[in-house]
Design a protein around this motif. Structure first.
Motif, PDB file in Angstrom:
ATOM      1  N   GLU A 231       1.037  -1.170  -0.022  1.00  0.00           N
ATOM      2  CA  GLU A 231      -0.080  -0.146   0.115  1.00  0.00           C
ATOM      3  C   GLU A 231       0.917   1.281   0.136  1.00  0.00           C
ATOM      4  N   LEU A 232       0.587   2.115  -0.958  1.00  0.00           N
ATOM      5  CA  LEU A 232       1.444   3.285  -0.950  1.00  0.00           C
ATOM      6  C   LEU A 232       0.458   4.559  -0.528  1.00  0.00           C
ATOM      7  N   SER A 233       0.740   5.387   0.165  1.00  0.00           N
ATOM      8  CA  SER A 233      -0.031   6.356   0.616  1.00  0.00           C
ATOM      9  C   SER A 233       0.780   7.735   0.669  1.00  0.00           C
ATOM     10  N   ALA A 234       0.140   8.731   0.476  1.00  0.00           N
ATOM     11  CA  ALA A 234       0.919  10.230   0.406  1.00  0.00           C
ATOM     12  C   ALA A 234      -0.084  10.997   0.892  1.00  0.00           C
ATOM     13  N   ARG A 235       0.516  12.382   1.328  1.00  0.00           N
ATOM     14  CA  ARG A 235      -0.160  13.518   1.986  1.00  0.00           C
ATOM     15  C   ARG A 235       0.563  14.748   1.341  1.00  0.00           C
ATOM     16  N   ALA A 236      -0.203  15.826   1.157  1.00  0.00           N
ATOM     17  CA  ALA A 236       0.416  17.123   0.950  1.00  0.00           C
ATOM     18  C   ALA A 236      -0.776  18.151   1.694  1.00  0.00           C
ATOM     19  N   PHE A 237      -0.451  19.179   1.999  1.00  0.00           N
ATOM     20  CA  PHE A 237      -1.015  20.248   2.785  1.00  0.00           C
ATOM     21  C   PHE A 237      -0.413  21.668   2.849  1.00  0.00           C
ATOM     22  N   ALA A 238      -1.174  22.618   3.124  1.00  0.00           N
ATOM     23  CA  ALA A 238      -0.618  23.971   3.121  1.00  0.00           C
ATOM     24  C   ALA A 238      -1.593  24.661   4.001  1.00  0.00           C
ATOM     25  N   SER A 239      -0.893  25.793   4.754  1.00  0.00           N
ATOM     26  CA  SER A 239      -1.918  26.620   5.703  1.00  0.00           C
ATOM     27  C   SER A 239      -1.277  27.883   5.781  1.00  0.00           C
ATOM     28  N   ARG A 240      -2.337  28.676   6.090  1.00  0.00           N
ATOM     29  CA  ARG A 240      -1.802  30.086   6.383  1.00  0.00           C
ATOM     30  C   ARG A 240      -2.613  30.588   7.556  1.00  0.00           C
ATOM     31  N   ARG A 241      -1.533  31.363   8.382  1.00  0.00           N
ATOM     32  CA  ARG A 241      -2.143  31.660   9.733  1.00  0.00           C
ATOM     33  C   ARG A 241      -1.715  33.176  10.064  1.00  0.00           C
ATOM     34  N   ASP A 242      -2.653  34.320  10.263  1.00  0.00           N
ATOM     35  CA  ASP A 242      -2.400  35.364  10.550  1.00  0.00           C
ATOM     36  C   ASP A 242      -2.803  35.935  12.134  1.00  0.00           C
ATOM     37  N   PHE A 243      -1.875  36.036  12.933  1.00  0.00           N
ATOM     38  CA  PHE A 243      -1.854  36.240  14.400  1.00  0.00           C
ATOM     39  C   PHE A 243      -1.465  37.441  15.036  1.00  0.00           C
TER      40      PHE A 243
ATOM     41  N   GLY B  60       3.770  21.161   3.526  1.00  0.00           N
ATOM     42  CA  GLY B  60       4.812  19.867   3.413  1.00  0.00           C
ATOM     43  C   GLY B  60       4.099  18.671   2.997  1.00  0.00           C
ATOM     44  N   THR B  61       5.009  17.487   2.979  1.00  0.00           N
ATOM     45  CA  THR B  61       4.410  16.281   2.313  1.00  0.00           C
ATOM     46  C   THR B  61       4.880  15.112   2.930  1.00  0.00           C
ATOM     47  N   ARG B  62       4.383  13.915   2.649  1.00  0.00           N
ATOM     48  CA  ARG B  62       4.694  12.716   3.364  1.00  0.00           C
ATOM     49  C   ARG B  62       4.444  11.481   2.392  1.00  0.00           C
ATOM     50  N   LEU B  63       5.239  10.681   2.265  1.00  0.00           N
ATOM     51  CA  LEU B  63       4.929   9.477   1.340  1.00  0.00           C
ATOM     52  C   LEU B  63       5.655   8.242   2.032  1.00  0.00           C
ATOM     53  N   GLU B  64       4.765   7.237   2.266  1.00  0.00           N
ATOM     54  CA  GLU B  64       4.617   5.955   2.925  1.00  0.00           C
ATOM     55  C   GLU B  64       4.406   4.596   2.104  1.00  0.00           C
TER      56      GLU B  64
END
Length: 679
Positions: A292-304, A327-331
């Protein structure tokens, strides 16, 4: 409930969710561990893990993540009521030092990280009304996730394929101006599903200068393809126009009037405003390769932006940042046979980047900005490669080995036009390893593990207490070695139990101290955490459920001389009780439910010297709900809660080493009620 005496150890009784209340037999459904990939039954996992379903959050306000997690062994929550600071979570004593947010644990939401490369986590973007499960793993998390000594919280929200009673609308109101409206909707076809949710909430607060307002929206879409492949797209947004900070109180102020605020907090209108947007994608592919191959990618922006609740000449008391986090992750996971032994393997790589444009100002007692002291770009890049191998030596015995190597680079680019350039960088390269063993004895599982972990200072913790900018050159990551044995299994047809004993040794423990109105950090030479954890989940009769958890803990400095030359060896770690426990009794019927919950927390030291101690306390809550069927798929539910029934006065948070105003009081007796309509 008998209050246990402090022991040189920690006891937690872990809880495993039972089947539906009111069933004729308490049959345990198989539970799958999802926080570590290469999914495996919980019984085969050599670690202390508790999974809490959506039912435990029933009748709650949905304001903080701890709601419903009180009976998780080994986990302690503080700061439930100051939304400008955020919930503080500690697992086996890790995380208690955090002045803001969460440290020492890795948090994931639907497979995407909530923990930044430098180790900070915020949970204010979670739509708690859509949470379907929370899986809590206590103990080191570095082998699979890096940069965490306390554990993992894996949070899952609703998705269209599994939704019932959609759309669903909920309206609540209660004490101290609490108002909240939320809705969620979802649906599914043969190959696709969607989920939408939104929340708006306002709270005037139980103390002066403690109100908050927040809006949340979340959406996800899932597409299934041939061969079991699946793609899930996720987006979310959060807007907090204000979350006021009432500051801490002295012991005398707490006793005199717990509803008051620190005068400086009122004078400065202390609090924060936050906006955040997130997008992410998770791909699962069990068909293209043998495993099984799995991958994820994401992005966020935060104003504080935050006004801190203290003022004095030269105080740097207003901070702000704009953050980009992605970031990203591959398994890849597979199964095979090796010399006749079934083997499960997992390898992967991940990389995340955090970039903060930060500012800091001096604000006087007239709320006038006098000067700017910080303008800088903070950049953290974390990358790790990891692997895990599980071997079934016999049908009853398994062994698991995990290895990981992390590289973390923290850099500051000073952009303030002054004669001194405080730019700089720190790089940490840290290995982690873990070895676990499981042994089945009929339906019961025995396990043991030993694991190493590291936890880096965050950007905030790396601030130089000497008065200059840039990094504290003397501060190093803390490193831990965790040893644990445990057991879990069913109790006949009555329910389940979990029991764990652990011992953790930490070198270079990160310890907060207070200087000039700010919190800074230093390394203690060594600390020790040891104890027993135990939990119980019983259904002694049809419709009745009893859940209990107790933690007995001994967290101490083994070697520590502070900057002033004070020797604290043998002292207890501040911010943590030596024991705490929860007991819940619930009666469930076809048309409604009732619940009584008791929480006991032991004394908590507020400083490294153990010279200031918060008293132990007991809190009792009552919850009840009633359901009606309106025909077809429509249903109506009314629910109500009386919290802190006996109006106990106690600190909901202890601000470690920030005396004399250590204490943030919890609300007294409060009420809230709600109505829920599902279609």
């Amino acid at each position: 409930m008998m209050v246990p005496r402090p022991l040189a150890g920690t006891v937690v009784i872990g809880c495993l969710a039972l089947g539906p209340a009111g069933a004729e037999e308490a049959t345990l459904d198989p539970v799958t561990v999802t926080a570590p990939r290469l999914e495996r039954p919980m019984a085969d996992t050599p670690a202390a893990i508790t999974r809490v379903g959506a039912g435990e959050r029933r009748g709650r306000r949905g304001l903080t993540l701890d709601e419903g997690l009180e009976a998780v062994p080994g986990v302690f929550f503080q700061n439930r009521h100051n939304f400008a600071q955020g919930l503080r979570i500690s697992s086996r004593g890790f995380g208690a030092r955090a002045a803001f947010g969460i440290r020492g644990l890795r948090l994931r939401l639907d497979g995407l990280p909530l923990t930044l490369p430098d180790g900070q986590s915020q949970v204010d973007t979670i739509d708690l009304d859509s949470v379907t499960s929370v899986e809590v793993r206590r103990g080191p998390a570095s082998v699979l996730y890096g940069n965490a000594t306390g554990g993992v919280l894996d949070i899952r929200t609703a998705e269209g394929f599994a939704m019932a009673h959609s759309p669903l609308v909920r309206v609540q109101t209660g004490s101290y101006g609490f108002r909240k409206a939320s809705w969620r909707s979802g649906g599914a076809g043969q190959r696709w599903a969607f989920h939408l949710s939104g929340t708006a909430q306002v709270l005037d607060g139980h103390r002066e200068q403690s109100g908050s307002k927040k809006r949340l929206a979340r959406a996800s879409a899932t597409r299934r393809f041939d061969g079991g492949r699946e793609l899930r797209l996720i987006a979310g947004a959060m807007d907090t126009p204000f979350a006021e900070d009432p500051g801490g109180l002295t012991r005398a102020q707490l006793a005199d009037n717990p509803s008051q605020a620190d005068p400086d907090a009122v004078l400065l209108d202390a609090g924060q405003t936050v906006e955040q947007q997130d997008v992410g994608a998770v791909w699962t592919d069990p068909a293209t390769l043998p495993g099984e191959l799995s991958a994820r990618a994401f992005a966020s922006r935060r104003d504080f932006e935050q006004q801190l609740p203290f003022v004095y000449p030269g105080a740097e008391n207003r901070v702000g940042y704009q953050r980009a986090f992605y970031g990203t992750r591959l398994e890849y996971a597979d199964r095979a046979n090796w010399a006749g032994w079934p083997v499960k393997g997992l390898v992967g790589i991940d990389a995340d980047r955090q970039a903060d444009d930060r500012v800091r100002f001096v604000v006087d007692s007239d709320r006038v900005v006098r000067n700017q002291t910080v303008e800088e770009r903070q950049t953290a890049i974390a990358a790790g490669v990891f692997g895990r191998l599980g071997v079934e030596l016999t049908e009853a015995t398994g062994v698991t080995l995990g290895l990981r190597l992390d590289r973390l680079r923290l850099a500051v680019d000073d952009r303030l036009p002054t004669p001194t350039d405080d730019s700089g960088a720190r790089t940490f390269t840290e290995p982690s390893a873990g070895l676990g063993l499981t042994r089945s004895l009929g339906p019961h599982t025995l396990y043991a593990n030993i694991a190493t972990a590291f936890e880096s200072p965050t950007f905030v913790e790396l601030a130089d207490p000497s008065g200059g900018g840039g990094f504290n050159p003397a501060l190093e990551p803390q490193k831990a070695v965790n040893r644990e044995v445990g057991a879990r299994g069913p109790l006949g047809g009555l329910g389940s139990y979990e029991l764990a004993a652990f011992s953790v040794r930490v070198r270079e423990e990160l310890v907060p101290f207070h200087k000039g109105g700010r919190t800074f950090f230093e390394n203690a030479a060594g600390t020790r955490r040891q104890g027993i954890e135990a939990g119980l989940d019983l259904s002694p009769a049809v419709g009745w459920t009893l859940q209990g958890a107790v933690t007995l803990a001994d967290y101490r400095f083994t070697e520590f001389e502070d900057r002033a030359g004070n020797d604290y060896a043998g002292n207890r770690l501040p911010g943590l009780p030596p024991y705490h426990g929860d007991l819940k009794v619930r009666r469930e019927g076809e048309r409604g439910y009732g619940e009584v919950a008791l929480r006991h927390v032991g004394p908590v030291y507020a400083d490294n010297a153990n010279s200031e101690e918060a008293d132990p306390y007991n809190v009792v809550d009552l919850r009840a709900g009633r359901r009606w069927s309106l025909g077809g798929d429509r249903r109506l539910t009314l629910f109500g809660v009386v919290a802190n029934v006996f109006d106990a006065t106690y600190p909901a948070n202890v601000r470690v080493n920030t005396g004399p105003a250590y204490y943030e009081p919890a609300p007294g007796r409060t009420f809230h009620a709600g109505v829920e309509l599902g279609f």
